[in-house]
Design a protein around this motif. Sequence first.
Motif, PDB file in Angstrom:
ATOM      1  N   GLU A  51       0.754  -5.413 -10.606  1.00 22.94           N
ATOM      2  CA  GLU A  51       0.739  -5.054  -9.190  1.00 22.94           C
ATOM      3  C   GLU A  51      -0.331  -4.007  -8.905  1.00 22.94           C
ATOM      4  O   GLU A  51      -0.452  -3.009  -9.616  1.00 22.94           O
ATOM      5  N   LYS A  52      -1.083  -4.228  -7.833  1.00 21.42           N
ATOM      6  CA  LYS A  52      -2.138  -3.303  -7.448  1.00 21.42           C
ATOM      7  C   LYS A  52      -1.729  -2.541  -6.196  1.00 21.42           C
ATOM      8  O   LYS A  52      -1.055  -3.083  -5.321  1.00 21.42           O
ATOM      9  N   GLU A  53      -2.142  -1.276  -6.148  1.00 20.58           N
ATOM     10  CA  GLU A  53      -1.786  -0.428  -5.018  1.00 20.58           C
ATOM     11  C   GLU A  53      -2.956   0.453  -4.622  1.00 20.58           C
ATOM     12  O   GLU A  53      -3.827   0.765  -5.443  1.00 20.58           O
ATOM     13  N   GLU A  54      -2.962   0.863  -3.376  1.00 26.58           N
ATOM     14  CA  GLU A  54      -3.835   1.930  -2.900  1.00 26.58           C
ATOM     15  C   GLU A  54      -2.954   3.140  -2.631  1.00 26.58           C
ATOM     16  O   GLU A  54      -1.953   3.039  -1.915  1.00 26.58           O
ATOM     17  N   ARG A  55      -3.306   4.260  -3.223  1.00 23.65           N
ATOM     18  CA  ARG A  55      -2.515   5.483  -3.060  1.00 23.65           C
ATOM     19  C   ARG A  55      -3.426   6.566  -2.499  1.00 23.65           C
ATOM     20  O   ARG A  55      -4.496   6.822  -3.035  1.00 23.65           O
ATOM     21  N   TYR A  56      -2.967   7.216  -1.439  1.00 21.92           N
ATOM     22  CA  TYR A  56      -3.728   8.285  -0.831  1.00 21.92           C
ATOM     23  C   TYR A  56      -3.006   9.608  -1.044  1.00 21.92           C
ATOM     24  O   TYR A  56      -1.772   9.648  -1.113  1.00 21.92           O
ATOM     25  N   GLY A  57      -3.774  10.679  -1.175  1.00 22.71           N
ATOM     26  CA  GLY A  57      -3.160  11.969  -1.434  1.00 22.71           C
ATOM     27  C   GLY A  57      -3.944  13.125  -0.855  1.00 22.71           C
ATOM     28  O   GLY A  57      -5.078  12.963  -0.376  1.00 22.71           O
ATOM     29  N   ALA A  58      -3.350  14.308  -0.924  1.00 23.04           N
ATOM     30  CA  ALA A  58      -4.016  15.509  -0.435  1.00 23.04           C
ATOM     31  C   ALA A  58      -5.221  15.855  -1.299  1.00 23.04           C
ATOM     32  O   ALA A  58      -6.195  16.440  -0.836  1.00 23.04           O
ATOM     33  N   ALA A  59      -5.152  15.490  -2.579  1.00 26.54           N
ATOM     34  CA  ALA A  59      -6.256  15.721  -3.514  1.00 26.54           C
ATOM     35  C   ALA A  59      -6.063  14.788  -4.700  1.00 26.54           C
ATOM     36  O   ALA A  59      -4.959  14.282  -4.932  1.00 26.54           O
ATOM     37  N   VAL A  60      -7.129  14.568  -5.434  1.00 26.80           N
ATOM     38  CA  VAL A  60      -7.089  13.727  -6.639  1.00 26.80           C
ATOM     39  C   VAL A  60      -7.694  14.511  -7.794  1.00 26.80           C
ATOM     40  O   VAL A  60      -8.826  15.000  -7.687  1.00 26.80           O
ATOM     41  N   LEU A  61      -6.928  14.675  -8.868  1.00 27.15           N
ATOM     42  CA  LEU A  61      -7.413  15.355 -10.066  1.00 27.15           C
ATOM     43  C   LEU A  61      -7.546  14.332 -11.194  1.00 27.15           C
ATOM     44  O   LEU A  61      -6.602  13.605 -11.487  1.00 27.15           O
ATOM     45  N   ILE A  62      -8.715  14.299 -11.827  1.00 27.56           N
ATOM     46  CA  ILE A  62      -8.946  13.390 -12.946  1.00 27.56           C
ATOM     47  C   ILE A  62      -8.851  14.199 -14.239  1.00 27.56           C
ATOM     48  O   ILE A  62      -9.662  15.087 -14.490  1.00 27.56           O
ATOM     49  N   ALA A  63      -7.842  13.890 -15.048  1.00 32.82           N
ATOM     50  CA  ALA A  63      -7.601  14.623 -16.300  1.00 32.82           C
ATOM     51  C   ALA A  63      -7.324  13.615 -17.410  1.00 32.82           C
ATOM     52  O   ALA A  63      -6.280  13.642 -18.051  1.00 32.82           O
ATOM     53  N   THR A  64      -8.292  12.729 -17.634  1.00 33.47           N
ATOM     54  CA  THR A  64      -8.060  11.578 -18.506  1.00 33.47           C
ATOM     55  C   THR A  64      -8.651  11.713 -19.905  1.00 33.47           C
ATOM     56  O   THR A  64      -8.649  10.752 -20.665  1.00 33.47           O
ATOM     57  N   GLY A  65      -9.162  12.895 -20.227  1.00 38.57           N
ATOM     58  CA  GLY A  65      -9.646  13.080 -21.594  1.00 38.57           C
ATOM     59  C   GLY A  65     -11.065  12.587 -21.815  1.00 38.57           C
ATOM     60  O   GLY A  65     -11.816  12.324 -20.867  1.00 38.57           O
ATOM     61  N   GLY A  66     -11.421  12.458 -23.089  1.00 36.32           N
ATOM     62  CA  GLY A  66     -12.783  12.122 -23.468  1.00 36.32           C
ATOM     63  C   GLY A  66     -13.043  10.640 -23.626  1.00 36.32           C
ATOM     64  O   GLY A  66     -12.470   9.811 -22.928  1.00 36.32           O
ATOM     65  N   TYR A  67     -13.900  10.301 -24.607  1.00 36.99           N
ATOM     66  CA  TYR A  67     -14.356   8.919 -24.725  1.00 36.99           C
ATOM     67  C   TYR A  67     -14.427   8.432 -26.168  1.00 36.99           C
ATOM     68  O   TYR A  67     -15.094   7.441 -26.468  1.00 36.99           O
TER      69      TYR A  67
ATOM     70  N   MET B 273       0.850  -1.203   0.000  1.00 42.23           N
ATOM     71  CA  MET B 273       0.000   0.000   0.000  1.00 42.23           C
ATOM     72  C   MET B 273       0.882   1.247   0.000  1.00 42.23           C
ATOM     73  O   MET B 273       1.728   1.404   0.863  1.00 42.23           O
ATOM     74  N   ALA B 274       0.669   2.103  -1.005  1.00 39.47           N
ATOM     75  CA  ALA B 274       1.425   3.352  -1.089  1.00 39.47           C
ATOM     76  C   ALA B 274       0.600   4.477  -0.477  1.00 39.47           C
ATOM     77  O   ALA B 274      -0.565   4.627  -0.791  1.00 39.47           O
ATOM     78  N   GLU B 275       1.213   5.247   0.421  1.00 35.52           N
ATOM     79  CA  GLU B 275       0.464   6.317   1.068  1.00 35.52           C
ATOM     80  C   GLU B 275       1.338   7.544   1.250  1.00 35.52           C
ATOM     81  O   GLU B 275       2.401   7.477   1.860  1.00 35.52           O
ATOM     82  N   ASN B 276       0.899   8.655   0.675  1.00 34.59           N
ATOM     83  CA  ASN B 276       1.571   9.939   0.857  1.00 34.59           C
ATOM     84  C   ASN B 276       0.490  10.993   0.794  1.00 34.59           C
ATOM     85  O   ASN B 276       0.178  11.528  -0.266  1.00 34.59           O
ATOM     86  N   ARG B 277      -0.123  11.259   1.911  1.00 32.91           N
ATOM     87  CA  ARG B 277      -1.307  12.124   1.917  1.00 32.91           C
ATOM     88  C   ARG B 277      -0.979  13.586   1.662  1.00 32.91           C
ATOM     89  O   ARG B 277      -1.869  14.418   1.607  1.00 32.91           O
ATOM     90  N   GLN B 278       0.289  13.918   1.536  1.00 34.31           N
ATOM     91  CA  GLN B 278       0.661  15.288   1.197  1.00 34.31           C
ATOM     92  C   GLN B 278       0.754  15.486  -0.316  1.00 34.31           C
ATOM     93  O   GLN B 278       0.826  16.617  -0.790  1.00 34.31           O
ATOM     94  N   GLU B 279       0.745  14.409  -1.074  1.00 35.08           N
ATOM     95  CA  GLU B 279       0.968  14.466  -2.508  1.00 35.08           C
ATOM     96  C   GLU B 279      -0.361  14.537  -3.264  1.00 35.08           C
ATOM     97  O   GLU B 279      -1.300  13.795  -2.972  1.00 35.08           O
ATOM     98  N   VAL B 280      -0.440  15.427  -4.242  1.00 39.66           N
ATOM     99  CA  VAL B 280      -1.617  15.504  -5.103  1.00 39.66           C
ATOM    100  C   VAL B 280      -1.468  14.462  -6.209  1.00 39.66           C
ATOM    101  O   VAL B 280      -0.429  14.382  -6.864  1.00 39.66           O
ATOM    102  N   ILE B 281      -2.505  13.656  -6.398  1.00 43.28           N
ATOM    103  CA  ILE B 281      -2.499  12.613  -7.418  1.00 43.28           C
ATOM    104  C   ILE B 281      -3.246  13.122  -8.642  1.00 43.28           C
ATOM    105  O   ILE B 281      -4.396  13.570  -8.540  1.00 43.28           O
ATOM    106  N   ILE B 282      -2.606  13.053  -9.799  1.00 44.77           N
ATOM    107  CA  ILE B 282      -3.209  13.526 -11.050  1.00 44.77           C
ATOM    108  C   ILE B 282      -3.253  12.362 -12.029  1.00 44.77           C
ATOM    109  O   ILE B 282      -2.229  11.763 -12.348  1.00 44.77           O
ATOM    110  N   ALA B 283      -4.439  12.023 -12.504  1.00 44.56           N
ATOM    111  CA  ALA B 283      -4.594  10.943 -13.472  1.00 44.56           C
ATOM    112  C   ALA B 283      -4.662  11.534 -14.871  1.00 44.56           C
ATOM    113  O   ALA B 283      -5.579  12.287 -15.189  1.00 44.56           O
ATOM    114  N   GLY B 284      -3.668  11.217 -15.707  1.00 43.59           N
ATOM    115  CA  GLY B 284      -3.645  11.719 -17.075  1.00 43.59           C
ATOM    116  C   GLY B 284      -2.539  12.726 -17.315  1.00 43.59           C
ATOM    117  O   GLY B 284      -2.373  13.674 -16.545  1.00 43.59           O
TER     118      GLY B 284
END
Length: 273
Positions: A176-192, A1-12
């Motif tokens: 490999e699967k992980e759980e990652r925690y962060g200060a915020a999560v931004l979803i920027a993965t585009g369209g469909y 399990m990966a955890e860094n609650r100070q880090e902002v996670i950005i997808a994309g």
Amino acid sequence: MAENRQEVIIAGSGAAGMLAALTLAKVGVPCVVLEKGTSIACSNAARAGGPSLAGTRLQREAGCLVEEEQLFRHMYRYSRGTVDAALLRNIVNEGSRVEELLLSGGIEMEVLEDSYGVGFRARQFMTTDIKDRWKRLQAALEAAGGRVELGVIVEELILEEGRVTGVRTVNQATGEKEERYGAAVLIATGGYLGTPEMMREHFGEVTIGALGSPLSDGTGIKLVLSAGGRLEKNWGICANEFGGYNHKAKQRFSYSMRFAICGGLLVDRRGRR
């Protein structure tokens, strides 16, 4: 399990994801960009010609400054009221900051002529070679303290007391699967456009060729909906080299995309634009 609650996670790692990461890193906020592609240059933004901006330094130097209000009014009229006016205005007003982030990230640009006949020169073309563009942004991000991880799929959002606090991911190469925690999560993965099922859901029985990255498959949209997000009622296809083409058209492109993408008018199931 990966955890860094100070880090902002950005997808994309497209334009939204990378510019958000650069903005955060430059003010000292730790962040990581998770990209499911195996290359930083996989996004449509990395391969696009360049953005239309207002109030930029390059425009001033070229003697063709475009005012924010001018660009906003042109874009909103073109949309015929189908976009969020407040959101569009906020985006247009960020033009000079977008330019600064790209230039400081090592991407060279020039102001194009008014090739579409709109009456002003807003388009800033990225002259840096496509293969190097996003690599330079990645280098700038890492120099500022941010990180990029490739081949990582965000499968699920983690909610705690109704708030998104992290993501569940899988590494494409290792499984490999992980759980990652962060200060915020931004979803920027585009369209469909990479998902025929979502295309049929929103546009009916039409065949639209996804000329951009097939990785834009609506995953991020589904993730946000699963966490209680709201689906906007207006859907659209950007009729340009990344938006799509009608499979019945005799040719994919017209000169300078004079008629957008040849093939006709796009409508929804009810026959509305």
